[in-house]
Design an enzyme around this catalytic site. Sequence first.
Site, mmCIF file in Angstrom:
data_model
loop_
_atom_site.group_PDB
_atom_site.id
_atom_site.type_symbol
_atom_site.label_atom_id
_atom_site.label_comp_id
_atom_site.label_asym_id
_atom_site.label_seq_id
_atom_site.Cartn_x
_atom_site.Cartn_y
_atom_site.Cartn_z
ATOM 1 N N ARG A 83 12.043 8.190 1.015
ATOM 2 C CA ARG A 83 11.056 7.907 2.059
ATOM 3 C C ARG A 83 11.561 6.819 3.001
ATOM 4 N NH1 ARG A 83 5.563 4.341 1.275
ATOM 5 N NH2 ARG A 83 4.739 4.750 3.350
ATOM 6 N N ALA A 110 -0.480 2.053 1.731
ATOM 7 C CA ALA A 110 -1.368 2.193 2.896
ATOM 8 C C ALA A 110 -2.787 1.719 2.599
ATOM 9 C CB ALA A 110 -1.381 3.648 3.368
ATOM 10 N N ARG A 143 5.644 -5.374 11.407
ATOM 11 C CA ARG A 143 5.470 -3.956 11.768
ATOM 12 C C ARG A 143 4.240 -3.765 12.661
ATOM 13 N NH1 ARG A 143 6.130 -0.573 6.442
ATOM 14 N NH2 ARG A 143 6.317 1.079 8.034
ATOM 15 N N TYR A 163 12.255 1.227 3.520
ATOM 16 C CA TYR A 163 11.869 0.987 2.124
ATOM 17 C C TYR A 163 13.050 0.953 1.149
ATOM 18 C CZ TYR A 163 7.220 1.884 3.983
ATOM 19 O OH TYR A 163 6.064 1.821 4.721
ATOM 20 N N HIS A 167 4.902 -6.055 -1.337
ATOM 21 C CA HIS A 167 5.316 -5.038 -0.358
ATOM 22 C C HIS A 167 6.828 -5.035 -0.255
ATOM 23 C CE1 HIS A 167 1.197 -4.469 0.960
ATOM 24 N NE2 HIS A 167 1.086 -5.783 0.973
ATOM 25 N N PRO A 225 -0.171 4.984 -2.628
ATOM 26 C CA PRO A 225 0.257 6.290 -2.131
ATOM 27 C C PRO A 225 1.637 6.279 -1.478
ATOM 28 C CG PRO A 225 -1.493 5.378 -0.756
ATOM 29 C CD PRO A 225 -1.407 4.517 -1.981
ATOM 30 N N ASN A 226 2.338 7.362 -1.706
ATOM 31 C CA ASN A 226 3.663 7.654 -1.130
ATOM 32 C C ASN A 226 4.795 6.848 -1.761
ATOM 33 O OD1 ASN A 226 2.673 9.572 0.857
ATOM 34 N ND2 ASN A 226 1.743 7.812 1.858
ATOM 35 N N ASN A 253 1.193 -3.047 -5.396
ATOM 36 C CA ASN A 253 1.551 -2.646 -4.036
ATOM 37 C C ASN A 253 0.564 -1.545 -3.643
ATOM 38 O OD1 ASN A 253 2.524 -1.736 -1.638
ATOM 39 N ND2 ASN A 253 4.652 -1.567 -2.289
ATOM 40 N N GLU A 277 0.162 -9.521 -4.761
ATOM 41 C CA GLU A 277 0.315 -8.385 -3.837
ATOM 42 C C GLU A 277 1.790 -8.280 -3.455
ATOM 43 O OE1 GLU A 277 -2.206 -8.808 -0.397
ATOM 44 O OE2 GLU A 277 -1.048 -7.337 0.758
#
Length: 150
Positions: free
Chosen positions: A18, A78, A108, A23, A101, A10-11, A75, A99
Amino acid sequence: MANILVLHGPNLNLLGTREPGIYGHDTLDSINAELAARATAAGHTFDAFQSNSEAELVDRIQAARADGTAFILINPAAFTHTSVAMRDAMAAVALPFIEVHLSNPHRREPFRHTSYFSDLAEGVVAGFGATSYQFALEAAIRRLAAAQPH
Ligand code: DQA
C-alpha cells in the site's frame, strides 16, 4: 508481566504494497512479529488485531477490559480522523494507550490533522514508518515498568 495489545485499523492489512512511498515496505505480519519478539523479551505477553471494520475494532477494544490487557498501542488509520465510536470505546475501557502512525499526518492533507484519540492518549508517535510502533512499544514497556510495585 503485562498483556500488551496492538490494534491496527483499516487498510493496514495491505502494508507492504500500500503506497510504499508513504507507508514503507514492511508488512503487517513482519511488524507484529518484531513487536511480539520485543514484548516477550521484556517479559510481557502480546496480542495483535487488525480489522477494516469499525464495529469489530470497537468490540476488540471493549474486550480488552475483560481480557487482562494492561496497555494498548493503536493505529486507528483512517478512523483516527472519523471515529467517535472508537474514541468512546477507548474512553470507556480507560486503559492507557499510545496512538501510532507510520506517516506524520500533520505533514499531509488537512483532513488528517484532526485525531479523535490524541487528547486521550498517553502519547502519540508518528512519522517514523514501522519504527513508530517500536518506539511506542519501548515507551509502553517503560510505563509498565514504572507502574510496577517494587
Ligand atoms: C495512518 C495515517 C492515516 O491518516 C491513514 O488514514 C492511514 C494510516 C498512518 O499510520 O500513517 O490509514 O494512520
